[in-house]
Design a protein around this motif. Structure first.
Motif: not given
Length: 171
Positions: A92, A129, A165, A167
């Motif tokens: 990522r 993340l 984000e 994930l």
């Protein structure tokens, strides 16, 4: 021991300065509870205060390297899981190598105490993340930027941070 939760803005003395600034700008509810700083590490905290490990999330600071450049990011995972730093996170961040950031770097770059680092108040250019299990959690406990307290907030608040984000980070 019992946790006494209050609105975080009522106790800015229990927040690291960057965390207090971030909380002031938020509309969502963030609560804080004072704890024994010697019990800030997740397993000791959960054991002493009767908090389930899957209700606690850890913020891991990673250093991503490519071509001599080092970039930092934060990963949020439940205490029952581990971030896949060398797989999902590395890909990522488009890095050749990722590793946990050295403690001195993590502390100086965040303005927070080691063992209390949290995604609220991190540098604006850091990706955050968030593991999907954290994002889905109705109320998760995280660091406050200092070892003497913890924050409680919804996973949706973490997932909604400006550079966040969601994930599947855990392996």
């Amino acid at each position: 021991m019992t946790l006494i939760w209050v609105p975080a803005l009522d106790r800015p003395d229990l927040l690291a300065e960057p965390v207090a600034l971030a909380v002031r700008q938020m509309e969502e509810e963030v609560r804080v509870a004072e704890i024994d700083p010697d019990l800030a590490d997740t397993a000791a905290f959960c054991d002493e205060y009767g908090v389930a490990m899957d209700a606690s999330a850890n913020c891991v600071v990673v250093a991503a390297k490519r071509g001599g450049e080092v970039r930092y990011a934060a990963c949020m995972v439940l205490a029952t899981t581990r971030a896949d730093v060398n797989g999902v996170v590395r890909k990522r961040l488009d890095a050749r190598k990722t590793s946990f950031a050295p403690m001195d770097d993590a502390v100086s770059l965040t303005g927070m105490e080691y063992g209390g680092i949290t995604p609220l108040g991190l540098p604006d250019d850091w990706p955050i993340l968030v593991d999907s299990r954290v994002a889905a959690h109705p109320s998760v406990i995280v660091g406050s930027g200092v070892r003497r307290s913890k924050l409680a907030l919804s996973g949706a608040v973490l997932a909604g941070l400006k550079t966040a984000e969601v994930l599947d980070l855990a392996n």
